[in-house]
Structure formats: structure tokens, C-alpha cells
Design a protein around this motif. Structure first.
Motif, short mmCIF file in Angstrom:
data_model
loop_
_atom_site.label_atom_id
_atom_site.label_comp_id
_atom_site.label_asym_id
_atom_site.label_seq_id
_atom_site.Cartn_x
_atom_site.Cartn_y
_atom_site.Cartn_z
N VAL A 189 57.08 100.67 25.58
CA VAL A 189 56.92 101.32 26.89
C VAL A 189 57.96 102.42 27.06
O VAL A 189 57.66 103.51 27.56
CB VAL A 189 57.03 100.29 28.03
CG1 VAL A 189 57.03 100.98 29.38
CG2 VAL A 189 55.87 99.30 27.95
N GLY A 195 50.35 100.91 27.79
CA GLY A 195 49.98 99.52 28.00
C GLY A 195 49.95 98.77 26.70
O GLY A 195 50.46 99.22 25.66
N ALA A 226 53.45 90.83 28.08
CA ALA A 226 53.09 91.55 29.30
C ALA A 226 54.28 91.64 30.25
O ALA A 226 54.51 92.69 30.87
CB ALA A 226 51.92 90.86 29.99
N HIS A 230 55.85 95.24 31.46
CA HIS A 230 55.78 95.60 32.88
C HIS A 230 57.17 95.58 33.51
O HIS A 230 57.40 96.26 34.52
CB HIS A 230 54.84 94.65 33.62
CG HIS A 230 54.34 95.23 34.92
ND1 HIS A 230 53.68 96.44 34.98
CD2 HIS A 230 54.40 94.76 36.19
CE1 HIS A 230 53.36 96.69 36.24
NE2 HIS A 230 53.78 95.70 36.99
N ARG A 234 55.81 100.69 34.47
CA ARG A 234 54.42 100.36 34.78
C ARG A 234 53.60 100.32 33.50
O ARG A 234 53.64 101.22 32.67
CB ARG A 234 53.84 101.38 35.76
CG ARG A 234 52.42 101.03 36.19
CD ARG A 234 51.97 101.88 37.35
NE ARG A 234 50.58 101.63 37.69
CZ ARG A 234 50.15 100.62 38.42
NH1 ARG A 234 51.03 99.75 38.89
NH2 ARG A 234 48.88 100.46 38.70
N SER A 235 52.84 99.25 33.34
CA SER A 235 52.06 99.06 32.13
C SER A 235 50.73 98.40 32.49
O SER A 235 50.57 97.84 33.58
CB SER A 235 52.83 98.18 31.14
OG SER A 235 52.16 98.06 29.92
N VAL A 236 49.78 98.46 31.57
CA VAL A 236 48.46 97.86 31.77
C VAL A 236 48.15 96.96 30.59
O VAL A 236 48.43 97.31 29.43
CB VAL A 236 47.36 98.93 31.91
CG1 VAL A 236 45.98 98.29 32.01
CG2 VAL A 236 47.62 99.81 33.12
N THR A 260 52.94 87.83 35.66
CA THR A 260 53.73 88.99 35.22
C THR A 260 53.60 90.19 36.15
O THR A 260 54.35 91.15 36.02
CB THR A 260 53.28 89.44 33.82
OG1 THR A 260 51.92 89.89 33.87
CG2 THR A 260 53.41 88.30 32.81
N LYS A 261 52.63 90.14 37.08
CA LYS A 261 52.33 91.25 37.99
C LYS A 261 51.84 92.48 37.24
O LYS A 261 51.87 93.60 37.77
CB LYS A 261 53.56 91.62 38.84
CG LYS A 261 54.21 90.46 39.55
CD LYS A 261 53.23 89.68 40.41
CE LYS A 261 53.89 88.49 41.09
NZ LYS A 261 52.91 87.62 41.79
N CYS A 262 51.39 92.28 36.02
CA CYS A 262 50.91 93.38 35.19
C CYS A 262 49.44 93.65 35.49
O CYS A 262 48.62 92.73 35.44
CB CYS A 262 51.09 93.05 33.71
SG CYS A 262 50.65 94.39 32.59
#
Length: 412
Positions: A189, A195, A226, A230, A234-236, A260-262
């Protein structure tokens, strides 16, 4: 506006992507950015008369597999020829970084099996001027392309890089493995990865038939990766599932997203054997979104098409036991060839019987390509009735040329 715009597109029909009606307007661009939409008073350094033309933002294609092509070509075709201005690669857990030299061919075989990109093309075109994912991104940053590209960290490459043969044969990851993969994911990242992608479908296999290394990766492994990505930025999390196991895999992936809130994104398709299952999947997704999860489905705008043939990687008879018995015979016509055996009346009846048992599906959606320079469509209920489709001639020519198009001579 007081400054002179670099470019003014005059009088086009604007489709701004917001879902509203088309409207006629000018578009001014300065320094590579849109600075005005409306009636532009000033004269641009360059002007385009778009009267009667459609003016729209470029498409962002979030699911592509240009991982190999970007290493040998500046033209990201055919996407750049069809209105795509940004393509995201590294989907489905397959890609070419990170990778140790000993695993080059392993990752090529996986890409060949998953995406049907020929091994000779990949082997001839990929320069392997990197090992780590940051090295890969750094190397790509020195190249120029006819459109923008973005990359995701592919799970299969990461798993094999950290776990070696254990990762390839789908052994469970240890806590130490998870820690190492998480650290590399965070670095990815930092180096520009958008992502992380993974696959849990039986359809994704190497060209030799082995399942993808990520098929049964544990929830702890996915959560560690993940969370690390994240946590850095910000990642997907992109993934693909089988409809037959979606009732097991989707809840797990939703737990990963929740813990993970990802944000997550995955492909949804309709299955012939369960044509309404996709609706149940969408219901589950909507419930998750109502709980606050960031989740987006990827749905194809048109059905997927495949080229089938006895000399290609897939053919209509490959699941028939009787065909498998002769599949490795030469295709030349002399006695003892596959064609000769297929003409045998007993063999033909066996294959027909296996077809009747459901071994081959969707025959009514298979068209016949007879000539390299023409594409013939058949009404399969009346084989004698056929319709010429001339506008596909150029496409079949590209298929025929194959590697000549995919790998320019300079890259070889």
C-alpha cells in the motif's frame, strides 16, 4: 475564466456520469483538469468541435488482467480503444509481484490457467525486472502508457512468496506466515497498491490443473492481510467466489470486512444451475450494507464469451470421460488420431450419451467459427440455417494472429 484554457471541447452532448439527461455544453481543460463546463467564453490553445458528438468521462475498469501486458506494451489495448481511461489490474489473486526467480514459471502457469493468456506470450514478454511489489511498482512508474493503470496486490503471488511450496499446495498459513504477509501487504500500500485480491473459486487453476494457492486460505490469513493494508492507507479487498459455496465463503468475507473496516468488492454472476441464487447474494449484501459495511458488487455488462476448440485450452467435450480417453492423441487425420476416433460410431454414441446426461451444458449458446476470416452463427435447432456476421471479421483476424499482436517483436 481569465486564463486561456489548454483545450476547449465545443458543443458536445455531455453525459457527466451522474445519471441525468444529456445536455449540450463546452468543456474547458487546463493542466490536465476540467476547469469549466458550460458556455466557455475564452478560446482554447486547442479546440475540438464536438457538435453532435457524445462527450463523457472515461470509463474506470476495476477488473482487468493487464499485469503482463503493461510490462511489454505502452498500448493497453483493447481497453484504451474503447473509452477506458483507467484500468485496475491484479484481480482474482493473480499477478506477478512479489515473486522470487524460482517461481516465475509458476505464476505464469497460474495466469495462463485463470485468464487463458498463453504461456509463450507471457514468457516472451515479461522482463522480470523486479522481485518485491514495491520494486514492481517502481519499475512500472518509469514506463508510459496510453491510459492510466492501477495495481492490486495479488494473494497467490504473496502467498507463494512467503510460504513457498506450502503456499502453492494450499497448506494453512501459520501465525508467522500471516505476520510476514501482513508486513508485505502494508508495504505494498505504501508503494501504491490500491488493494488486495484473492480467489476462492474452483474455476481458477493453473494450466496444469492445480487449484489456485488461495482457494482455501483461512479467515485469520485474510484478516491479517486486510487489516495491515487498510491500517496503512485506504485499501479495497477484491475477491471472487463460487456460487456453489457462496453460503460459506461470503459470510466469512463479510466478517473480514467487518473486523478490519476494509471495503470489499466482488463479482456476482448468474449460475445456470441456480438462476435465482444471485438474488439471495444481493439480499445478503444489502443487509451487510445496512449494517454499515462498505461493499460493492462487480457485475458484467455482458455475458462472458470463450473460444472453444480442440487445439485450444477448452473445448465442448473436455468434461466427457470418453473424450478424455483420446484427448492426448494427435489431431492429424491418419488412423489412430483423435479425429479418426471421434468419427468412430461407437465413440460418437458414447459422447452423445454423456452429453444427454448433462456433461456438456449451454450447447444452444455455442456458435461455430468456421473460417479464420469469417464468423458464422448457427441456429442450433436447424444447423443448416446460418447467418453471416461480417462485423466480426476483424476480431477473428486478431484471434488468428494471436501472439503476434500480444507480444511486439521488440519485446521478444
Amino acid at each position: 475564466m481569465t486564463s486561456t484554457p489548454d483545450l476547449v471541447i465545443r458543443g458536445g452532448n455531455i453525459a457527466d456520469g451522474k445519471g441525468g439527461d444529456l445536455f449540450e455544453a463546452d468543456v474547458a481543460i487546463t493542466g490536465g483538469r476540467i476547469t469549466e463546463i458550460g458556455k466557455v467564453a475564452g478560446t482554447g490553445k486547442e479546440e475540438i468541435d464536438a457538435k453532435g458528438k457524445l462527450v463523457a468521462p472515461g470509463f474506470v475498469d476495476v477488473h482487468t488482467h493487464y499485469d503482463g501486458q503493461v510490462t511489454w506494451s505502452q498500448d493497453i489495448t483493447p481497453s484504451s480503444q474503447n473509452g477506458v481511461t483507467t484500468a485496475i489490474m491484479g484481480n482474482c489473486g493473480v499477478g506477478f509481484a512479489p515473486c522470487r526467480p524460482a517461481d516465475h514459471f509458476r505464476l505464469i502457469q497460474l495466469m495462463e490457467g485463470v485468464e487463458d493468456i498463453p504461456e509463450p506470450v507471457l514468457s516472451a514478454g515479461i522482463p522480470w525486472a523486479w522481485e518485491s511489489f514495491p520494486d514492481y511498482m517502481g519499475w512500472l512508474s518509469k514506463r508510459s502508457f496510453d491510459m492510466d493503470i492501477g495495481a492490486q496486490l495479488p494473494h497467490a503471488a504473496l502467498r507463494v512468496y512467503v510460504m513457498g511450496e506450502r503456499g502453492a499446495r494450499r497448506d494453512p498459513a501459520t501465525p508467522e506466515d500471516n505476520k510476514a504477509m501482513a508486513a508485505l501487504a502494508g508495504n505494498a500500500v505504501r508503494s501504491g497498491a490500491l488493494g488486495f485480491s484473492t480467489s476462492r473459486t474452483l474455476n481458477h487453476r493453473t494450466s496444469t490443473g492445480d487449484y489456485t494457492p488461495t482457494l482455501k486460505a483461512g479467515e485469520d490469513e485474510l484478516t491479517a492481510i486486510a487489516a495491515a493494508m487498510h491500517g496503512v492507507g485506504r485499501s479495497v479487498l477484491q475477491f471472487v467466489l463460487d456460487q456453489s459455496t457462496v453460503h460459506e465463503d461470503l459470510p466469512m468475507m463479510l466478517r473480514v470486512a467487518e473486523n478490519t473496516k476494509c471495503p470489499i468488492s466482488f463479482s456476482v454472476a448468474q449460475a445456470d444451475k441456480a438462476p435465482r441464487r444471485w438474488r439471495q447474494t444481493m439480499d445478503t449484501i444489502n443487509e451487510a450494507a445496512a449494517r454499515g459495511l462498505s461493499i460493492t458488487t462487480q457485475i458484467a455488462a455482458r455475458p462472458v464469451g470463450l473460444l472453444l476448440g480442440l487445439e485450444l485450452s477448452r473445448n465442448p467435450f473436455q468434461t466427457h470421460p470418453s473424450y478424455r480417453a483420446i484427448a492426448k492423441l494427435p489431431l492429424d487425420y491418419p488412423p489412430g488420431s483423435a479425429f479418426q476416433d471421434c468419427e468412430d460410431d461407437v465413440m460418437s454414441k458414447r459422447i452423445e450419451a454423456q452429453h444427454a446426461k448433462g456433461k456438456l451444458t449451454a450447447c444452444e449458446r455455442i456458435d461455430v467459427l468456421l473460417d479464420p476470416d469469417s464468423f458464422e452463427e448457427y441456429d442450433n435447432s436447424e444447423v443448416q440455417s446460418k447467418t453471416r456476421v461480417d462485423d466480426r471479421t476483424n476480431r477473428s483476424e486478431e484471434y488468428r494472429r494471436g501472439a503476434e499482436i500480444l507480444v511486439p517483436a521488440a519485446a521478444q
